[in-house]
Design an enzyme around this catalytic site. Sequence first.
Site, PDB file in Angstrom:
ATOM      1  N   CYS A 112      42.619  17.125  28.548  1.00 33.99           N
ATOM      2  CA  CYS A 112      41.418  16.461  27.240  1.00 33.99           C
ATOM      3  C   CYS A 112      41.175  17.571  26.693  1.00 33.99           C
ATOM      4  O   CYS A 112      41.031  19.126  26.485  1.00 33.99           O
ATOM      5  CB  CYS A 112      41.617  15.616  27.680  1.00 33.99           C
ATOM      6  SG  CYS A 112      40.353  14.012  26.169  1.00 33.99           S
ATOM      7  N   HIS A 113      39.111  17.273  26.740  1.00 38.78           N
ATOM      8  CA  HIS A 113      38.663  18.244  26.623  1.00 38.78           C
ATOM      9  C   HIS A 113      37.603  19.190  27.834  1.00 38.78           C
ATOM     10  O   HIS A 113      36.946  19.912  27.445  1.00 38.78           O
ATOM     11  CB  HIS A 113      37.235  17.812  25.525  1.00 38.78           C
ATOM     12  CG  HIS A 113      37.498  16.679  24.125  1.00 38.78           C
ATOM     13  ND1 HIS A 113      38.485  15.525  24.102  1.00 38.78           N
ATOM     14  CD2 HIS A 113      36.891  17.489  23.134  1.00 38.78           C
ATOM     15  CE1 HIS A 113      38.606  14.911  22.945  1.00 38.78           C
ATOM     16  NE2 HIS A 113      37.581  16.408  22.406  1.00 38.78           N
TER      17      HIS A 113
END
Length: 190
Positions: A112-113
């Site tokens: 994800c991030h």
Amino acid sequence: MATRLDGRKIAVLATDGFEQVELTEPVKALKEAGATVTVVSPKSGSIQGFNHDTPGEAVKVDRELASAREADFDGLLIPGGLFNPDALRTDDKAKAFAKAFFDAGKPVASICHGPQLLISAGLVKGRKMTAWEAVQIDLKNAGAIVSDEEVVVDQGLVTSRKPDDIPAFNAKIIEEFAEGRHQGQSRSAA
């Protein structure tokens, strides 16, 4: 494809604001595969999980980052979340800790991030990767070769886009952590 991690020690680098399932589900899969998992954080006590932007459950910190050494682990997991990677990417010790795994050729997984930390540590140029859609632009700008797939593997570096990708992500992190060191991993740390 190896599916057992008996005797392997995996560090999970996180702080407040990690995406709940991006830490808890991979940790569960790693433990079920036989790994010893250590949550490493810049702070002691516990860290706060989130379900997107809503507080979730806290997770116990096993070791403070200040006393953690790459040499004590066989691999590194960096979960995402809206706040976790943003805090870690400005922490020099967090960047150095991640870089040490690359220097040693050890597998690193991020979802994800989470790759934002790797961008800030200067570790993505020329690497095949994926991430959350908004972070994919940052990866491209930092020189990564970006693919919008559920999981991308490049010489010990495993990346995924979002919580929906966790089943594929978990399967690949177990495989890469079981394989151990990858000579190509250290090329992005140079």
